[in-house]
Design a protein around this motif. Structure first.
Motif, PDB file in Angstrom:
ATOM      1  N   THR A   2      43.421  45.920  53.487  1.00  0.00           N
ATOM      2  CA  THR A   2      44.688  45.657  52.810  1.00  0.00           C
ATOM      3  C   THR A   2      44.642  46.184  51.374  1.00  0.00           C
ATOM      4  O   THR A   2      43.580  46.281  50.758  1.00  0.00           O
ATOM      5  CB  THR A   2      44.980  44.147  52.773  1.00  0.00           C
ATOM      6  N   THR A   3      45.812  46.526  50.866  1.00  0.00           N
ATOM      7  CA  THR A   3      45.909  46.964  49.477  1.00  0.00           C
ATOM      8  C   THR A   3      45.702  45.777  48.555  1.00  0.00           C
ATOM      9  O   THR A   3      46.286  44.712  48.763  1.00  0.00           O
ATOM     10  CB  THR A   3      47.299  47.573  49.220  1.00  0.00           C
ATOM     11  N   PRO A   4      44.863  45.900  47.540  1.00  0.00           N
ATOM     12  CA  PRO A   4      44.671  44.780  46.606  1.00  0.00           C
ATOM     13  C   PRO A   4      45.964  44.436  45.883  1.00  0.00           C
ATOM     14  O   PRO A   4      46.877  45.259  45.773  1.00  0.00           O
ATOM     15  CB  PRO A   4      43.609  45.304  45.645  1.00  0.00           C
ATOM     16  N   ARG A   5      46.021  43.218  45.383  1.00  0.00           N
ATOM     17  CA  ARG A   5      47.211  42.743  44.685  1.00  0.00           C
ATOM     18  C   ARG A   5      46.959  42.665  43.184  1.00  0.00           C
ATOM     19  O   ARG A   5      45.828  42.550  42.736  1.00  0.00           O
ATOM     20  CB  ARG A   5      47.590  41.350  45.191  1.00  0.00           C
ATOM     21  N   ILE A   6      48.041  42.723  42.424  1.00  0.00           N
ATOM     22  CA  ILE A   6      47.982  42.519  40.975  1.00  0.00           C
ATOM     23  C   ILE A   6      48.334  41.062  40.692  1.00  0.00           C
ATOM     24  O   ILE A   6      49.422  40.603  41.034  1.00  0.00           O
ATOM     25  CB  ILE A   6      48.960  43.451  40.235  1.00  0.00           C
ATOM     26  N   HIS A   7      47.422  40.344  40.082  1.00  0.00           N
ATOM     27  CA  HIS A   7      47.670  38.973  39.638  1.00  0.00           C
ATOM     28  C   HIS A   7      47.892  38.996  38.124  1.00  0.00           C
ATOM     29  O   HIS A   7      47.192  39.706  37.402  1.00  0.00           O
ATOM     30  CB  HIS A   7      46.480  38.071  39.962  1.00  0.00           C
TER      31      HIS A   7
END
Length: 423
Positions: A2-7
């Motif tokens: 999965t594509t990493p997320r921006i937190h």
């Protein structure tokens, strides 16, 4: 995968976790979306000087203790200052994330900044500036940058000058640090043997309480200018940099530009390498590249050649740019796509490259791009797109560049400009 997320932490710091299963190493980057382009004339070089200073001691550690504790964990620590970005990086063994976060947070938030060290580092940077001036293939790029962007931050050397560094004292440098590394333009990015929950917890503890302040100004978009620089030097080779105005990383023609560059001078099958070196023997080294800033950029060609060949080589370069604008073959476009994808995807196999790429995407574009989306964007480029990109760069009629060498080579940028005009 999965594509990493921006937190995003409450104070604006962004956090990105990109696990790579099966690795025994990790990379951690803390990247500020500001750099030398945010400096005014009187603070030229301060961002780079600050990068030097934070390694002289930070938190409770001395300079020696910083490198010893990192290397004791099998790691390496480094930093880089650019025009629009400043990055601090650690590569280390699996399990070193807490140490890495502690070290980088100290460097960014709690440098010692001893006045005695500042005096020494000004001297060190002055030597670095002198070394660049003594290195022809460094100096020719510096001259070209200044010619393309005169009287602009993007046209000044990232190292600054001894004169601009002289007034910097500890209080001024610390104030610049707080502005340059303000939380709303910081990204904490990790890849490799990392866990997202652990990273978020550590990032919150290290950076979450940093108060928002007056950040360094957003750089103005660089304005490309038709500037020519020629410097007489007694050298065995002439060094040439030839430039055209291009566009920024957020432009819809970003990937067509990258492919144009690849076909023009990106590899051994490129037009410039085959024609200038293999067919005519005009240059030992020749390649093309693009610099893409947030808004604006340039296409460049570098070559090293005999002084007598500088003019013919410049004319040939202009002819090849015009010819590529007039049309490319399906085969060379397919090769360029394969090369560009290979370059991008090989980089994705390296944790540090992934941390830096993700941070750049977050800062410039506000989101992350999965490999499949990038691949599809590259595959979608057509020959018509390549022609349009070439026409966009040629339309303003602006040419910049520099030559470093003996008298016979000094008119090469003028030859380049005239050949483009005649074509």
């Amino acid at each position: 995968m999965t594509t990493p997320r921006i937190h995003t932490l409450p104070n604006g710091v962004r956090v990105i976790c990109d696990p790579m299963p099966g690795l025994e190493t990790l990379a951690l980057s803390v990247v500020a979306g500001r750099g030398a382009a945010s400096e005014d004339l009187h603070r030229s070089g301060w961002s780079h000087l600050l990068e030097h200073m934070v390694f002289k001691g930070a938190g409770a550690r001395t300079a020696r203790e910083i490198v010893e504790v990192v290397e004791g964990a099998g790691g390496q620590v480094n930093a880089a200052t650019g025009y629009e970005r400043t990055s601090f990086q650690i590569r280390a063994l699996k399990g070193s994330l807490p140490l890495g976060m502690d070290i980088l947070a100290d460097l960014v938030l709690r440098p010692t900044l001893d006045p005695r060290d500042l005096i020494k580092e000004k001297s060190v940077v002055a030597q670095e500036i002198a070394e660049a001036g003594d290195t022809p293939d460094d100096l020719v790029f510096e001259l070209a940058q200044a010619a393309a962007y005169p009287d602009q931050p993007h046209g000044r050397p990232i190292l600054g000058t001894p004169k601009s560094l002289k007034p910097a004292d500890v209080a001024a440098i610390d104030a610049w640090r707080a502005a340059l590394y303000a939380p709303d333009r910081l990204v904490v990015s990790a890849a490799g043997a990392v866990d997202e929950d652990e990273l978020l917890r550590l990032a919150e503890a290290a950076f979450g309480s940093q108060p928002a302040g007056q950040g360094a100004p957003t750089p103005a978009a660089p304005q490309f200018t038709a500037g020519h620089a020629a410097k007489l030097r007694r050298l065995e080779q002439a060094h040439l940099v030839l430039l055209l105005p291009a566009f920024g990383a957020r432009d819809d023609d970003y990937f067509p530009l990258r492919l144009f560059v690849e076909m023009l001078g990106g590899g051994m099958s490129s037009r410039l390498f085959q024609e200038a070196r293999e067919n005519r023997g005009l240059a030992y080294a020749i390649d093309a590249w693009s610099d893409t800033y947030a808004d604006g950029g340039m296409l460049g060609v570098y070559a090293g050649c005999a002084a007598k060949d500088a003019g013919p080589l410049a004319a040939l370069t202009a002819q090849q740019i015009i010819a590529l604008t007039d049309g490319c073959t399906d085969a060379e476009l397919a090769r360029a796509k394969a090369q560009l994808k290979a370059h991008l995807f090989m980089a994705r196999e390296q944790p540090l490259s992934r941390t830096e790429t993700s941070a750049g995407q977050a800062l410039l574009l506000g989101r992350l791009f999965p490999a499949r989306e990038i691949s599809e964007a590259i595959d979608a480029v057509t020959a018509a797109d390549i022609a349009r990109v070439g026409a966009r760069m040629l339309k303003p009629g602006l040419v910049a560049g520099s030559v470093l060498g003996s008298k016979a080579s000094l008119g090469a940028v003028d030859v380049f400009a005239e050949a483009l005009k005649a074509g």
